[in-house]
Design an enzyme around this catalytic site. Sequence first.
Site, PDB file in Angstrom:
ATOM      1  N   ARG A 164       0.841  -1.223   0.000  1.00  6.78           N
ATOM      2  CA  ARG A 164       0.000   0.000   0.000  1.00  6.78           C
ATOM      3  C   ARG A 164       0.869   1.264   0.000  1.00  6.78           C
ATOM      4  NH1 ARG A 164      -2.586  -3.746  -0.727  1.00  6.78           N
ATOM      5  NH2 ARG A 164      -4.585  -4.337   0.184  1.00  6.78           N
ATOM      6  N   SER A 236     -10.863  -0.704   3.366  1.00  7.56           N
ATOM      7  CA  SER A 236     -10.032  -0.831   4.573  1.00  7.56           C
ATOM      8  C   SER A 236      -9.574   0.546   5.031  1.00  7.56           C
ATOM      9  CB  SER A 236      -8.788  -1.670   4.277  1.00  7.56           C
ATOM     10  OG  SER A 236      -9.181  -2.935   3.829  1.00  7.56           O
ATOM     11  N   GLU A 332      -4.902   3.716   6.183  1.00  2.51           N
ATOM     12  CA  GLU A 332      -4.574   3.538   4.759  1.00  2.51           C
ATOM     13  C   GLU A 332      -5.199   4.702   3.972  1.00  2.51           C
ATOM     14  OE1 GLU A 332      -5.530  -0.400   3.031  1.00  2.51           O
ATOM     15  OE2 GLU A 332      -6.464   0.700   1.389  1.00  2.51           O
TER      16      GLU A 332
HETATM   17  C1  LIG Z   1     -15.666  -0.681  -0.826  1.00  3.58           C
HETATM   18  C2  LIG Z   1     -14.190  -0.416  -1.065  1.00  3.58           C
HETATM   19  C3  LIG Z   1     -13.307  -1.470  -1.221  1.00  3.58           C
HETATM   20  C4  LIG Z   1     -11.947  -1.241  -1.447  1.00  3.58           C
HETATM   21  N1  LIG Z   1     -11.118  -2.311  -1.601  1.00  3.58           N
HETATM   22  C5  LIG Z   1      -9.795  -2.111  -1.824  1.00  3.58           C
HETATM   23  C6  LIG Z   1      -8.921  -3.229  -2.021  1.00  3.58           C
HETATM   24  O1  LIG Z   1      -9.333  -4.381  -2.011  1.00  3.58           O
HETATM   25  N2  LIG Z   1      -7.601  -2.971  -2.218  1.00  3.58           N
HETATM   26  C7  LIG Z   1      -7.106  -1.694  -2.261  1.00  3.58           C
HETATM   27  O2  LIG Z   1      -5.889  -1.535  -2.463  1.00  3.58           O
HETATM   28  N3  LIG Z   1      -7.925  -0.618  -2.092  1.00  3.58           N
HETATM   29  C8  LIG Z   1      -9.242  -0.795  -1.877  1.00  3.58           C
HETATM   30  N4  LIG Z   1     -10.071   0.284  -1.695  1.00  3.58           N
HETATM   31  C9  LIG Z   1      -9.507   1.641  -1.707  1.00  3.58           C
HETATM   32  C10 LIG Z   1      -9.633   2.336  -3.096  1.00  3.58           C
HETATM   33  O3  LIG Z   1     -10.551   1.672  -3.907  1.00  3.58           O
HETATM   34  C11 LIG Z   1      -8.273   2.388  -3.817  1.00  3.58           C
HETATM   35  O4  LIG Z   1      -7.313   3.032  -3.029  1.00  3.58           O
HETATM   36  C12 LIG Z   1      -8.386   3.124  -5.163  1.00  3.58           C
HETATM   37  O5  LIG Z   1      -7.198   2.988  -5.885  1.00  3.58           O
HETATM   38  C13 LIG Z   1      -8.695   4.604  -4.989  1.00  3.58           C
HETATM   39  O6  LIG Z   1      -9.022   5.093  -6.273  1.00  3.58           O
HETATM   40  P1  LIG Z   1      -9.723   6.494  -6.458  1.00  3.58           P
HETATM   41  O7  LIG Z   1      -9.758   6.787  -7.911  1.00  3.58           O
HETATM   42  O8  LIG Z   1     -11.027   6.503  -5.759  1.00  3.58           O
HETATM   43  O9  LIG Z   1      -8.697   7.458  -5.744  1.00  3.58           O
HETATM   44  P2  LIG Z   1      -8.960   8.673  -4.696  1.00  3.58           P
HETATM   45  O10 LIG Z   1      -9.623   8.119  -3.500  1.00  3.58           O
HETATM   46  O11 LIG Z   1      -9.719   9.716  -5.448  1.00  3.58           O
HETATM   47  O12 LIG Z   1      -7.514   9.093  -4.407  1.00  3.58           O
HETATM   48  C14 LIG Z   1      -6.662   8.309  -3.610  1.00  3.58           C
HETATM   49  C15 LIG Z   1      -5.277   8.957  -3.540  1.00  3.58           C
HETATM   50  O13 LIG Z   1      -4.674   8.894  -4.822  1.00  3.58           O
HETATM   51  C16 LIG Z   1      -4.362  10.198  -5.295  1.00  3.58           C
HETATM   52  N5  LIG Z   1      -4.637  10.176  -6.739  1.00  3.58           N
HETATM   53  C17 LIG Z   1      -5.781   9.724  -7.337  1.00  3.58           C
HETATM   54  N6  LIG Z   1      -5.650   9.813  -8.680  1.00  3.58           N
HETATM   55  C18 LIG Z   1      -4.419  10.325  -8.917  1.00  3.58           C
HETATM   56  C19 LIG Z   1      -3.707  10.678 -10.104  1.00  3.58           C
HETATM   57  N7  LIG Z   1      -4.223  10.516 -11.326  1.00  3.58           N
HETATM   58  N8  LIG Z   1      -2.474  11.214  -9.979  1.00  3.58           N
HETATM   59  C20 LIG Z   1      -1.916  11.393  -8.752  1.00  3.58           C
HETATM   60  N9  LIG Z   1      -2.532  11.078  -7.600  1.00  3.58           N
HETATM   61  C21 LIG Z   1      -3.769  10.553  -7.683  1.00  3.58           C
HETATM   62  C22 LIG Z   1      -5.256  11.142  -4.522  1.00  3.58           C
HETATM   63  O14 LIG Z   1      -4.676  12.430  -4.437  1.00  3.58           O
HETATM   64  C23 LIG Z   1      -5.324  10.438  -3.179  1.00  3.58           C
HETATM   65  O15 LIG Z   1      -4.173  10.736  -2.415  1.00  3.58           O
HETATM   66  C24 LIG Z   1     -11.452   0.086  -1.484  1.00  3.58           C
HETATM   67  C25 LIG Z   1     -12.350   1.159  -1.331  1.00  3.58           C
HETATM   68  C26 LIG Z   1     -13.705   0.918  -1.126  1.00  3.58           C
HETATM   69  C27 LIG Z   1     -14.652   2.081  -0.985  1.00  3.58           C
END
Ligand SMILES: Cc1cc2nc3c(=O)[nH]c(=O)nc-3n(C[C@H](O)[C@H](O)[C@H](O)COP(=O)(O)OP(=O)(O)OC[C@H]3O[C@@H](n4cnc5c(N)ncnc54)[C@H](O)[C@@H]3O)c2cc1C
Length: 336
Positions: A164, A236, A332
């Site tokens: 992570r 998480s 996380e």
């Molecule tokens: C129900 C649920 C289940 C999940 N299960 C998992 C799992 O199994 N495994 C796991 O690893 N995660 C999991 N997650 C967490 C999440 O899905 C991941 O971290 C995902 O990658 C976040 O994507 P996002 O586009 O929503 O990013 P955001 O939440 O919008 O951003 C997350 C971070 O990334 C940065 N960021 C986003 N896009 C960019 C970009 N293009 N350039 C630079 N920085 C950027 C943001 O500034 C922020 O710091 C889960 C979340 C939920 C709600």
Amino acid sequence: MKIFQNFDLKERNTLGLRANTKYYTEPESVEELKAILSDDSYNEIPKMVMGEGSNILFTGDYTGLIIHPSIKDIRITDEDADYIYLRAGAGVVWDKLVEFAVDRGWGGIENLSSIPGCVGAAPVQNIGAYGAEAKDTIFRVEYLTFEGLVDKTLSCEECRFGYRDSIFKRELKGRGVITYVTFRLSKIPAINAGYEDVKQAMKGVSEPTIFQVREAISSIRAKKLPDPAVVGNAGSFFKNPVVNKSLALQLKESYQDLKLFPAGENEYKLPAAWLIDKCGFKGSRTGNVGVHANQALVLLAYEGATGEELINLSKTIIKTVKERFNVDIEPEVNIC
Ligand SMILES: Cc1cc2nc3c(=O)[nH]c(=O)nc-3n(C[C@H](O)[C@H](O)[C@H](O)COP(=O)(O)OP(=O)(O)OC[C@H]3O[C@@H](n4cnc5c(N)ncnc54)[C@H](O)[C@@H]3O)c2cc1C
């Protein structure tokens, strides 16, 4: 391109927390992104990148510009006998990319099925699930710096992926935008069905396909994890802590049911969910926030919850786990 002012983020974060941002924009190409970033009006204000908001906790309004990259193309850039190199824009919905690959029989990301979010966020925390991590298939990451608008290309090694973790959570945090990610996918997929739940789901299937693995994992996840459309959550909330061998073995001696996962030399990863559960938080609720009854790693934000309530609950959990087990757990989720 449109720049929204005083933009409401409640529908744009899966915790469903109330927050506004002063400016918000959705560039559809690197050129549009560069045009915004070279506009003097946004030079001096804070900037933040956001995908689907599934790993972000807003503690209040954002006073700068939020950039939601909406670059959505997927293209094959290279291939050989064994691999396909697939370049996907930061704005592609992650699970759409998984579907795209699995439908064509290209393996490597099927175990990451149904993880919410965009492609651009996948390298940030090196998303992982069911025995796979994004780093296993990431070939290169394209990144545009806020300062000087420099186009950078990082190899997988240069991203310094960890559990992570990556360079984008460290030196490059808040410094720019991931615009494209190229994945190296296998034309001859190796099935990764070693995880207990997946193994169970595949019982009786003699030669599982990546399509079946994807289906099984999506269905397991739908049963285990709360749907953010029903109750706010960010998956998480905490990372699994890594502790030294002597503490791990000491804990194991006191608690036979504690599972230890080797994590490098003289270190073990402990399941944070087990630690939180043992402290009695699982299924609990305080005001508008709580801990999921099926998975203690997931904090819930009920209607009306605030970021502050969640932070307070997380601090109570961190403190209780430390007092009981002498183990530090950390969020996380990205706190803004
Ligand atoms: C129900 C649920 C289940 C999940 N299960 C998992 C799992 O199994 N495994 C796991 O690893 N995660 C999991 N997650 C967490 C999440 O899905 C991941 O971290 C995902 O990658 C976040 O994507 P996002 O586009 O929503 O990013 P955001 O939440 O919008 O951003 C997350 C971070 O990334 C940065 N960021 C986003 N896009 C960019 C970009 N293009 N350039 C630079 N920085 C950027 C943001 O500034 C922020 O710091 C889960 C979340 C939920 C709600």
